[in-house]
Design a protein around this motif. Structure first.
Motif, mmCIF file in Angstrom:
data_model
loop_
_atom_site.group_PDB
_atom_site.id
_atom_site.type_symbol
_atom_site.label_atom_id
_atom_site.label_comp_id
_atom_site.label_asym_id
_atom_site.label_seq_id
_atom_site.Cartn_x
_atom_site.Cartn_y
_atom_site.Cartn_z
ATOM 1 N N ILE B 416 -12.415 -31.906 -9.902
ATOM 2 C CA ILE B 416 -13.702 -32.569 -10.139
ATOM 3 C C ILE B 416 -14.407 -31.940 -11.346
ATOM 4 O O ILE B 416 -14.915 -32.639 -12.226
ATOM 5 C CB ILE B 416 -14.595 -32.470 -8.878
ATOM 6 C CG1 ILE B 416 -13.964 -33.283 -7.754
ATOM 7 C CG2 ILE B 416 -16.001 -32.968 -9.173
ATOM 8 C CD1 ILE B 416 -14.611 -33.073 -6.403
ATOM 9 N N LEU B 417 -14.396 -30.601 -11.420
ATOM 10 C CA LEU B 417 -15.019 -29.913 -12.558
ATOM 11 C C LEU B 417 -14.407 -30.376 -13.880
ATOM 12 O O LEU B 417 -15.107 -30.718 -14.836
ATOM 13 C CB LEU B 417 -14.820 -28.406 -12.438
ATOM 14 C CG LEU B 417 -15.914 -27.603 -11.748
ATOM 15 C CD1 LEU B 417 -15.605 -26.123 -11.860
ATOM 16 C CD2 LEU B 417 -17.257 -27.909 -12.399
ATOM 17 N N PHE B 418 -13.068 -30.367 -13.933
ATOM 18 C CA PHE B 418 -12.392 -30.765 -15.162
ATOM 19 C C PHE B 418 -12.695 -32.215 -15.505
ATOM 20 O O PHE B 418 -12.882 -32.568 -16.658
ATOM 21 C CB PHE B 418 -10.875 -30.553 -15.052
ATOM 22 C CG PHE B 418 -10.465 -29.194 -15.520
ATOM 23 C CD1 PHE B 418 -10.381 -28.912 -16.871
ATOM 24 C CD2 PHE B 418 -10.194 -28.191 -14.614
ATOM 25 C CE1 PHE B 418 -10.020 -27.658 -17.316
ATOM 26 C CE2 PHE B 418 -9.838 -26.922 -15.049
ATOM 27 C CZ PHE B 418 -9.746 -26.660 -16.391
ATOM 28 N N PHE B 419 -12.750 -33.051 -14.446
ATOM 29 C CA PHE B 419 -13.044 -34.458 -14.714
ATOM 30 C C PHE B 419 -14.424 -34.595 -15.353
ATOM 31 O O PHE B 419 -14.591 -35.322 -16.332
ATOM 32 C CB PHE B 419 -12.980 -35.284 -13.424
ATOM 33 C CG PHE B 419 -13.308 -36.724 -13.651
ATOM 34 C CD1 PHE B 419 -12.359 -37.580 -14.185
ATOM 35 C CD2 PHE B 419 -14.580 -37.216 -13.388
ATOM 36 C CE1 PHE B 419 -12.667 -38.904 -14.433
ATOM 37 C CE2 PHE B 419 -14.897 -38.538 -13.633
ATOM 38 C CZ PHE B 419 -13.937 -39.389 -14.161
ATOM 39 N N ILE B 420 -15.397 -33.865 -14.818
ATOM 40 C CA ILE B 420 -16.748 -33.958 -15.375
ATOM 41 C C ILE B 420 -16.740 -33.531 -16.846
ATOM 42 O O ILE B 420 -17.270 -34.219 -17.723
ATOM 43 C CB ILE B 420 -17.734 -33.089 -14.555
ATOM 44 C CG1 ILE B 420 -17.906 -33.674 -13.161
ATOM 45 C CG2 ILE B 420 -19.084 -32.997 -15.258
ATOM 46 C CD1 ILE B 420 -18.683 -32.790 -12.219
ATOM 47 N N LEU B 421 -16.112 -32.394 -17.134
ATOM 48 C CA LEU B 421 -16.081 -31.889 -18.513
ATOM 49 C C LEU B 421 -15.388 -32.881 -19.447
ATOM 50 O O LEU B 421 -15.913 -33.243 -20.500
ATOM 51 C CB LEU B 421 -15.353 -30.545 -18.567
ATOM 52 C CG LEU B 421 -16.102 -29.361 -17.963
ATOM 53 C CD1 LEU B 421 -15.216 -28.128 -17.956
ATOM 54 C CD2 LEU B 421 -17.373 -29.087 -18.775
ATOM 55 N N CYS B 422 -14.183 -33.313 -19.046
ATOM 56 C CA CYS B 422 -13.377 -34.151 -19.937
ATOM 57 C C CYS B 422 -13.984 -35.544 -20.084
ATOM 58 O O CYS B 422 -14.023 -36.099 -21.177
ATOM 59 C CB CYS B 422 -11.947 -34.258 -19.418
ATOM 60 S SG CYS B 422 -11.109 -32.682 -19.448
ATOM 61 N N PHE B 423 -14.488 -36.070 -18.964
ATOM 62 C CA PHE B 423 -15.039 -37.421 -19.038
ATOM 63 C C PHE B 423 -16.296 -37.436 -19.904
ATOM 64 O O PHE B 423 -16.518 -38.380 -20.661
ATOM 65 C CB PHE B 423 -15.348 -37.948 -17.629
ATOM 66 C CG PHE B 423 -15.739 -39.387 -17.598
ATOM 67 C CD1 PHE B 423 -14.809 -40.360 -17.949
ATOM 68 C CD2 PHE B 423 -17.011 -39.778 -17.247
ATOM 69 C CE1 PHE B 423 -15.156 -41.698 -17.935
ATOM 70 C CE2 PHE B 423 -17.372 -41.117 -17.232
ATOM 71 C CZ PHE B 423 -16.431 -42.070 -17.586
ATOM 72 N N SER B 424 -17.103 -36.371 -19.821
ATOM 73 C CA SER B 424 -18.299 -36.388 -20.667
ATOM 74 C C SER B 424 -17.919 -36.254 -22.136
ATOM 75 O O SER B 424 -18.547 -36.873 -22.996
ATOM 76 C CB SER B 424 -19.319 -35.334 -20.236
ATOM 77 O OG SER B 424 -18.685 -34.183 -19.790
ATOM 78 N N MET B 425 -16.876 -35.457 -22.436
ATOM 79 C CA MET B 425 -16.408 -35.392 -23.831
ATOM 80 C C MET B 425 -15.978 -36.765 -24.314
ATOM 81 O O MET B 425 -16.309 -37.198 -25.420
ATOM 82 C CB MET B 425 -15.203 -34.446 -23.939
ATOM 83 C CG MET B 425 -15.574 -33.009 -24.163
ATOM 84 S SD MET B 425 -14.265 -32.185 -25.074
ATOM 85 C CE MET B 425 -13.441 -31.314 -23.802
#
Lengths: 258, 442
Positions: B416-425
């Protein structure tokens, strides 16, 4: 295309000072011999129209004059400076020689005004205020000052070409080269560009124009040069060139386009 | 004979079928009996998945427990988030001393504040803002994170960073409130608007020098305790490695791409060789090489810490990928743009910097951000060579006695953390694309 302009012939202002001198120049693209033993002298204030069938080397000739292409043999001397490998000379020549392309080559990521002030600021080291003043003056001259904040992609072809002419003029060049400036334009827009060029010709600018607009050639040219297969086949004053062509190839060409 | 249409045809609205919701549903979901069946089937599968995840992750989940046994006592079918919550500090900061965590948070806040002006349309001099972040932030952040004695060099760069940050903030305020750059504002305040350009510049330089002196004296007083890199970990370490990687691989890639297109044979061959070698080797191999082989080539007694070696490896590896991305962008620029730049007398670097690169990079934003996302995810590989980045931390939860065997929940949380970071990028890159191409149609 017969133009109203064909009626009135512009007075010429040729001085004895030599602007461009091409001596026995040869150029090859790989093994293909594009320009053959070209000799050409252009005086200050002289207006030359170059015509000829496609592939005859017209564009290559003027591209050699501002060193966009390298020639292999012979000399090209522009404004007293010999073109060669020296990059400093090249950049200097290019600031003195303006060039207008068939496809305008405006910078699409900048507004019209930014396109115009780029050279004066970064190459001529002008202050920004001064550059903007010059740019607006030339936009005024090509009759589109109200478009200064638009991007090239938002304008018509004719407007873009007028901007391209203004961009070159902002560098205050001594010579202007035109490489088929109206070939990519819709018929409705050709006249607005030619009008700007005729006006420029009236200011005593040294010009070499590659074009198929024969009406335009008759109006402004001091000399018409006809090229075929890399040779300068015939050159003459426009009246005589069009009415009384000498060479067989010229006659054939003129009979096909007029 | 002329055929003439006397009246102008007026435009009519499109058929309802084209524009209404029902029309859309009919066209896309229920256009035939078979498609209706498929739609129903897919809805059922979506229902099964979503309800399963909901029951496991929320409805039956345990949030408060002392160990895994208590989780099970509470519910056998739900997630045991208690373990993740218990380890949250470790996941974010690794083994960084708990009383010093403010340094990491402060460093992050500093970066956000420093970059904030870049998103404000009224602020002037954005290029300078970006440049000061790249030049000064790494020093002050580096000192904040690692601490210890400040050498004279560090003192200078930290004082520089303080001045740069202060100027940025002041510039942001004058920009937002008065729509003026700080320089113009100061000159106006001092009543020197009539002075020559040179005199104005000298005044500004003098003010900057004074500020620097004050900052230098001020920063001499404070030091923070040294914390070696071995205590760094968790999301913090991941962001440090990928942040430095992202900030360095783009300029590195641009240089390599230009080198690859250079007319000078030696430079071209070197760049091609470098790019091809690094691209043909998996990142994990490069990381092992950097940490085990690299020290062998170094002179006796030359010790570089493992973190620095890893960061260098990540930068080199990603710069090579970036180089190919940038090269593709450069190739998409028509020859006419180069010729246009030549005819107004621009030399090579001005042509590249003002005309070619801005256009090429803009076309390349999706690919560049794609590389950045890849880089961020790839940094989890450093857990294999013994750095406790976020993945390393998540996996050690299952080895902690009270939570032994707890694999699923930490990894889901990490995902979930990675998804938040990558999706916002990814979202931000889309926004940039739209913003930069405004007004420009080809």
């Amino acid at each position: 295309m017969s133009n109203e302009q064909t009626q009135g012939k512009l007075a010429s202002a040729i001085s004895s000072e030599v602007m461009i001198e091409v001596n026995n120049m040869n150029k090859w693209y790989g093994a293909f011999h594009v320009l053959k033993d070209i000799d050409l002298t252009v005086h200050k204030g002289e207006r030359i129209v170059v015509c000829g069938p496609s592939g005859s080397g017209k564009s290559t000739l003027i591209r050699c004059i501002n060193a966009l292409e390298e020639h292999q043999e012979g000399d090209v001397i522009v404004d007293g400076i010999k073109l060669g490998k020296n990059l400093k000379n090249l950049d200097h020549i290019r600031t003195e020689v303006g060039m207008v392309f068939q496809n305008f080559n405006l910078f699409p990521h900048m507004t019209i005004l930014e396109n115009l002030i780029l050279g004066p600021i970064w190459v001529r080291k002008m202050s920004k205020a001064e550059a903007i003043e010059t740019a607006m003056m030339y936009l005024e001259r090509v009759k589109i000052p109200e478009q200064a904040d638009k991007y090239p992609g938002q304008m018509s072809g004719g407007q873009q070409q007028r901007v391209a002419i203004a961009r070159s003029l902002c560098m205050n060049p001594k010579i202007m080269l035109f490489d088929e400036p109206t070939s990519a334009l819709d018929p409705e827009m050709i006249k607005e560009v030619l009008d700007v060029m005729v006006e420029l010709a009236g200011t005593g600018m040294t010009m070499i124009v590659v074009t198929h607009e024969m009406g335009f050639a008759k109006t402004i040219a001091d000399r018409v040069i006809f090229m075929d297969e890399g040779d300068i086949v015939e050159q003459n004053k426009p009246a005589e060139f069009f009415e009384n062509p000498q060479h067989e190839r010229t006659k054939l060409f003129l009979s096909q386009i007029l | 004979m002329a055929i003439i249409k006397a009246e102008k045809t007026t435009a009519r609205p499109a058929p309802l079928f084209e524009t209404s919701v029902i029309g859309w549903l009919h066209k896309n979901l229920f256009s035939s009996a078979f498609n209706t069946l498929l739609t129903g089937f897919m809805l059922y599968i979506i229902y099964l998945t979503v309800s399963g995840v909901f029951v496991w992750g929320f409805a039956d989940a345990t949030y408060v427990a002392k160990n895994r046994r208590e989780c099970y006592d509470n519910s056998l079918t739900g997630a045991c988030w208690a373990g993740v919550i218990h380890w949250l500090d470790n996941i974010f900061y690794g083994r960084y001393p708990r009383d010093q965590i403010w340094r990491i948070n402060f460093g992050g806040l500093l970066l956000v504040l420093w970059m904030a002006p870049l998103w404000m349309s009224r602020v002037k001099g954005k290029v300078l803002v970006g440049a000061t972040v790249v030049v000064f932030y790494p020093f002050i952040a580096g000192y904040l994170f690692s601490g210890g004695d400040k050498g004279l060099f560090m003192q200078f760069t930290i004082a520089g960073a303080i001045v740069a940050f202060a100027i940025n903030m002041a510039n942001m305020i004058t920009g937002q409130t008065k729509n003026l750059g700080l320089n113009v504002f100061l000159i106006q305040m001092l009543g020197q608007t009539k002075a020559t350009d040179n005199a104005q510049r000298n005044i500004l330089l003098l003010l900057t020098a004074l500020a620097f002196g004050a900052a230098f004296v001020w920063q001499m007083g404070w030091t923070v305790e040294g914390i070696t890199w071995t205590k760094w970990g968790g999301l913090f370490l991941t962001l440090v490695i990928s942040g430095i990687g992202i900030a360095s691989s783009l300029p590195g890639g641009i240089i390599l791409a230009l080198g690859r297109r250079s007319k000078l044979t030696v430079i071209r061959v070197l760049c091609v060789g470098f790019i091809e070698v690094f691209r043909s080797v998996p990142l994990i191999t490069v990381l092992f090489m950097a940490t085990t082989m690299f020290p062998l080539f170094m002179p006796e007694g030359f010790v570089l810490n493992k973190l620095a070696q890893v960061i260098i490896a990540v930068i080199l590896f990603n710069a090579c990928y970036m180089a190919e991305t940038v090269r593709a962008g450069l190739q998409a620029i028509p020859k006419g743009q180069y010729e246009g730049a030549h005819t107004i007398g621009l030399g090579y670097w001005k042509m590249m910097g003002l005309i070619i690169m801005p256009q090429a990079l803009k076309h390349m934003i999706p690919n560049i951000v794609g590389s950045f996302i890849g880089l961020l995810k790839d940094t989890t590989l450093v857990s294999i060579i013994g750095l406790f980045d976020i993945l390393g931390m998540l996996r050690s939860i299952s080895k902690d006695m009270p939570w032994i065997g707890l694999h699923k929940e930490p990894l889901v949380f990490g995902a979930i953390l990675f998804f938040i970071l990558c999706f916002s990028m990814s979202k931000y890159s889309r926004h940039l694309e739209v913003k930069l191409s405004a007004g420009e149609r080809h």
